[in-house]
Design an enzyme around this catalytic site. Structure first.
Site, PDB file in Angstrom:
ATOM      1  N   GLY A  17       0.834  -1.210   0.000  1.00 13.26           N
ATOM      2  CA  GLY A  17       0.000   0.000   0.000  1.00 13.26           C
ATOM      3  C   GLY A  17       0.863   1.251   0.000  1.00 13.26           C
ATOM      4  N   ASP A  18       0.193   2.407  -0.197  1.00 12.66           N
ATOM      5  CA  ASP A  18       0.872   3.709  -0.200  1.00 12.66           C
ATOM      6  C   ASP A  18       1.955   3.802  -1.278  1.00 12.66           C
ATOM      7  OD1 ASP A  18      -0.612   4.494   2.119  1.00 12.66           O
ATOM      8  OD2 ASP A  18       0.750   3.250   3.295  1.00 12.66           O
ATOM      9  N   LYS A  21      -0.528   5.575  -5.672  1.00 10.00           N
ATOM     10  CA  LYS A  21      -1.591   5.355  -6.657  1.00 10.00           C
ATOM     11  C   LYS A  21      -2.362   6.648  -6.930  1.00 10.00           C
ATOM     12  CE  LYS A  21      -3.242   1.955  -4.152  1.00 10.00           C
ATOM     13  NZ  LYS A  21      -2.148   1.659  -3.225  1.00 10.00           N
ATOM     14  N   ALA A  44      -7.758   4.042   3.813  1.00  4.88           N
ATOM     15  CA  ALA A  44      -6.826   4.605   2.837  1.00  4.88           C
ATOM     16  C   ALA A  44      -6.882   6.134   2.915  1.00  4.88           C
ATOM     17  CB  ALA A  44      -7.200   4.126   1.447  1.00  4.88           C
ATOM     18  N   GLY A  45      -5.954   6.771   2.270  1.00  3.30           N
ATOM     19  CA  GLY A  45      -5.995   8.234   2.261  1.00  3.30           C
ATOM     20  C   GLY A  45      -5.177   8.778   1.105  1.00  3.30           C
ATOM     21  N   HIS A  46      -5.609   9.877   0.552  1.00  2.00           N
ATOM     22  CA  HIS A  46      -4.797  10.538  -0.468  1.00  2.00           C
ATOM     23  C   HIS A  46      -4.938  12.041  -0.312  1.00  2.00           C
ATOM     24  CE1 HIS A  46      -8.714   9.420  -2.230  1.00  2.00           C
ATOM     25  NE2 HIS A  46      -8.712  10.682  -2.584  1.00  2.00           N
ATOM     26  N   THR A  47      -3.930  12.736  -0.774  1.00  2.00           N
ATOM     27  CA  THR A  47      -3.892  14.181  -0.575  1.00  2.00           C
ATOM     28  C   THR A  47      -4.347  14.891  -1.841  1.00  2.00           C
ATOM     29  OG1 THR A  47      -2.030  13.748   0.852  1.00  2.00           O
ATOM     30  CG2 THR A  47      -2.338  16.025   0.191  1.00  2.00           C
ATOM     31  N   GLN A 247      -4.811   0.110  -1.032  1.00  2.00           N
ATOM     32  CA  GLN A 247      -3.775  -0.705  -0.395  1.00  2.00           C
ATOM     33  C   GLN A 247      -2.928  -1.424  -1.466  1.00  2.00           C
ATOM     34  OE1 GLN A 247      -7.152  -1.279   1.150  1.00  2.00           O
ATOM     35  NE2 GLN A 247      -6.717   0.496   2.399  1.00  2.00           N
ATOM     36  N   ARG A 361       0.709   7.883  11.501  1.00  2.00           N
ATOM     37  CA  ARG A 361       1.766   6.994  12.000  1.00  2.00           C
ATOM     38  C   ARG A 361       2.974   7.034  11.061  1.00  2.00           C
ATOM     39  NH1 ARG A 361      -1.281   1.320  12.681  1.00  2.00           N
ATOM     40  NH2 ARG A 361      -2.198   1.956  10.716  1.00  2.00           N
ATOM     41  N   PRO A 362       4.182   6.869  11.636  1.00  2.00           N
ATOM     42  CA  PRO A 362       5.352   6.777  10.755  1.00  2.00           C
ATOM     43  C   PRO A 362       5.282   5.473   9.972  1.00  2.00           C
ATOM     44  CG  PRO A 362       5.954   6.323  13.042  1.00  2.00           C
ATOM     45  CD  PRO A 362       4.513   6.730  13.058  1.00  2.00           C
TER      46      PRO A 362
HETATM   47  P1  IMP Z   1      -7.413  -2.016   8.575  1.00  2.00           P
HETATM   48  O1  IMP Z   1      -7.557  -1.972   7.095  1.00  2.00           O
HETATM   49  O2  IMP Z   1      -7.689  -0.684   9.226  1.00  2.00           O
HETATM   50  O3  IMP Z   1      -8.191  -3.136   9.192  1.00  2.00           O
HETATM   51  O4  IMP Z   1      -5.865  -2.311   8.923  1.00  2.00           O
HETATM   52  C1  IMP Z   1      -5.253  -3.554   8.653  1.00  2.00           C
HETATM   53  C2  IMP Z   1      -3.803  -3.373   8.210  1.00  2.00           C
HETATM   54  O5  IMP Z   1      -3.770  -2.780   6.917  1.00  2.00           O
HETATM   55  C3  IMP Z   1      -2.984  -2.448   9.119  1.00  2.00           C
HETATM   56  O6  IMP Z   1      -1.655  -2.921   9.158  1.00  2.00           O
HETATM   57  C4  IMP Z   1      -3.020  -1.116   8.399  1.00  2.00           C
HETATM   58  O7  IMP Z   1      -1.916  -0.296   8.716  1.00  2.00           O
HETATM   59  C5  IMP Z   1      -2.978  -1.586   6.950  1.00  2.00           C
HETATM   60  N1  IMP Z   1      -3.591  -0.609   6.041  1.00  2.00           N
HETATM   61  C6  IMP Z   1      -4.911  -0.365   5.876  1.00  2.00           C
HETATM   62  N2  IMP Z   1      -5.097   0.599   4.949  1.00  2.00           N
HETATM   63  C7  IMP Z   1      -3.877   0.958   4.527  1.00  2.00           C
HETATM   64  C8  IMP Z   1      -3.416   1.898   3.532  1.00  2.00           C
HETATM   65  O8  IMP Z   1      -4.160   2.599   2.847  1.00  2.00           O
HETATM   66  N3  IMP Z   1      -2.056   1.951   3.362  1.00  2.00           N
HETATM   67  C9  IMP Z   1      -1.194   1.178   4.069  1.00  2.00           C
HETATM   68  N4  IMP Z   1      -1.574   0.302   4.994  1.00  2.00           N
HETATM   69  C10 IMP Z   1      -2.908   0.185   5.214  1.00  2.00           C
END
Ligand code: IMP
Length: 497
Positions: A17-18, A21, A44-47, A247, A361-362
């Site tokens: 992930g990250d 995209k 997820a997140g995007h700027t 992801q 988070r880092p």
């Molecule tokens: P959840 O999706 O919140 O249940 O998290 C499960 C795992 O997926 C955790 O380790 C999160 O840090 C990781 N995760 C969920 N969404 C993302 C994302 O967009 N980028 C990176 N890691 C993610």
């Protein structure tokens, strides 16, 4: 934009992930007629920058600033609170989302109890926790498969909504009664749960407060709810469709480093299912890979982590520290050349701005990992885009993990095969027990030590960088078709050699 014979293009994360995209969705958005986000949720997140101000969006598709049809597909866990806030920001900036956005009637609906369950469970798990984003994604999908979940369409039928809500609340309350009541109460007062608005002393959840809140969401979202599966199916082959993954392959519930994964299938299979399409409807899958470092958020195996356990502990300890970016900036003289791997790790995180856009988070930092790219290639195919290449501009030695050595103490049986202690693994064996015991073998390359942000053609890239790309292509049997050398849309190189 050169995309001959392609009507449906899918962008899928090839790592954890990250991978960047969001930028590539923005890059291809001009080409597309439809832009669809089909899996994941507010984890997820995007700027996005609007009129010089920067916002982090979680549910709105990255293509919303383009006057195209944006779709949130059936595979998304939709938190109406978050999307309503995002729509409000866009409305204030004059962007008419009612026209541009369609939400799948069968997308999964996030309710306050999902956030509570997610956070309470994580808090209670101690060392065994996954490191979820706390956005309720896991519990939503659990409810879906237990056949007690709600979908977005339920917002349109309030009487039915109430019946389903009550049934779901009953089950959530029963599960939560197993946990420390003080912890549950504290979580119910989290800002994401409106500081206790849904808390009731007697029944734990204030049913009427939830109904009132969700009635408000019906007003905001109602006209955007539609059968997007049929909409996209009808468009296949006629319109240009851009499918935006969330992801990455290694976080897929079905193909990732289980149990350290999210709950969706983040591979191309999950993406097309979440769009209501078929794999055969997609003309090109582009795997997105960060290079030449990679990142992971939360717990889970990460063989190439720079600084190993020390770095993992550093990031783990600072899991909840939202000020981490500031702390690391002030902490030390970390540079890309630091001999101490933990300091080098911090320097790369700072150079790449690798702080989670959802949680702050880092992100954990590792070197580029060929065994996982070889694994990902089987899921995603051979077309790869490499992103964030400019981050290591000033790094004089770049390490690429070519294979792993399995260091487990005992033989690990996997189907009809087995892995012996000391074995060399060219392709990642995705079982967490194996990944956790793998030591990376590296090949070092000289860095290019100059700014590449203004370069726009493959030919003009430094030979040192091209050598690494060519090595990766050969070693993982992939074709790098796009290279990103900066965050802006223009800082993109389409390979044309
Ligand atoms: P959840 O999706 O919140 O249940 O998290 C499960 C795992 O997926 C955790 O380790 C999160 O840090 C990781 N995760 C969920 N969404 C993302 C994302 O967009 N980028 C990176 N890691 C993610």
């Amino acid at each position: 934009m050169k995309l001959p014979n392609i009507q449906t293009l899918a962008l899928v994360g090839a790592q954890y992930g990250d991978e960047g995209k969001g930028k590539l969705v923005d890059y291809y958005a001009d080409w597309a007629d439809f832009i669809a986000r089909c899996t994941g949720g507010a984890n997820a997140g995007h700027t996005i920058s609007i009129n010089g101000r920067t916002y982090v969006f979680h549910l709105i598709p990255s293509g919303i600033l383009h006057d195209k049809l944006n779709v949130i597909g059936n595979g998304v866990a939709l938190d109406p609170r978050i999307i309503s806030e995002e729509l409000e920001i866009l409305a204030r900036s004059g962007i008419d989302c009612a026209r541009r956005l369609r939400i799948a009637q069968n997308a999964k609906l996030v309710l306050p109890q999902h956030l509570v369950l997610d956070r309470v469970r994580e808090s209670a798990m101690g060392q065994g926790k996954i490191g979820t984003t706390g956005r309720g994604i896991g519990p939503v999908y659990e409810d879906h498969y237990r056949r007690i979940g709600l979908v977005v369409n339920d917002l349109l039928n309030l009487d039915l909504f109430v019946v389903k809500l009550e049934r779901n609340l009953k089950e959530a309350t029963r599960v939560l009664s197993l946990y420390n009541p003080e912890l549950v109460k504290e979580v119910l007062h989290h800002p994401h749960l409106e500081n206790g608005r849904f808390y009731a002393k007697k029944n734990l959840f204030d049913r009427d407060a939830i109904i009132a809140e969700y009635r408000r969401y019906t007003t905001i979202l109602g006209e955007m709810i539609e059968d997007t599966d049929s909409l996209l199916r009808a468009a296949v082959g006629k319109k240009r469709i851009l499918l935006e993954g969330s992801q990455g392959n290694l976080l897929s519930i079905d193909h990732g480093t289980y149990p350290f994964v999210t709950v969706c299938d983040c591979t191309i299979d999950g993406l097309v299912k979440g769009a209501g399409l078929d794999r055969r409807d997609v003309d090109r899958v582009l795997g997105i890979a960060k290079a030449f470092y990679i990142t992971r958020v939360g717990r889970g195996p990460f063989p190439t982590e720079i600084g190993g356990d020390r770095a993992a502990t550093w990031c783990g300890r600072n899991d909840v520290n939202k000020e981490m970016e500031q702390t690391e900036a002030e902490a030390c003289g970390a540079t890309l050349e630091s001999v101490d791997p933990l300091l080098q790790n911090i320097a790369i995180r700072r150079a790449g701005k690798e702080y989670g856009s959802t949680t702050g988070r880092p992100r954990r930092i590792g070197w580029f990992d060929l065994p996982i790219l070889r694994y990902s290639r089987k899921l995603t195919g051979k077309h790869i885009a490499l992103t964030k290449l400019d981050v290591l501009n000033e790094c004089s030695r770049i390490k690429i993990c070519t294979e792993y050595q399995y260091g487990g103490l005992i033989r690990y049986r996997i189907g009809k095969k087995s892995i012996e202690p000391g074995d060399i693994l060219y392709e990642a064996v995705i079982a967490s027990e194996v990944m956790n015991c793998c030591t990376p073998c590296y090949r070092e390359f000289p860095g290019w030590k100059r700014d590449i942000c203004d370069i726009r053609s493959w030919k003009k890239l430094p030979q040192e960088l091209k050598n690494i790309v060519l090595f990766i292509e050969k070693a993982a049997d992939v074709t790098v078709t796009l290279l990103s050398v900066g965050p802006d849309r223009e800082q993109t190189i389409i390979r044309d050699d």
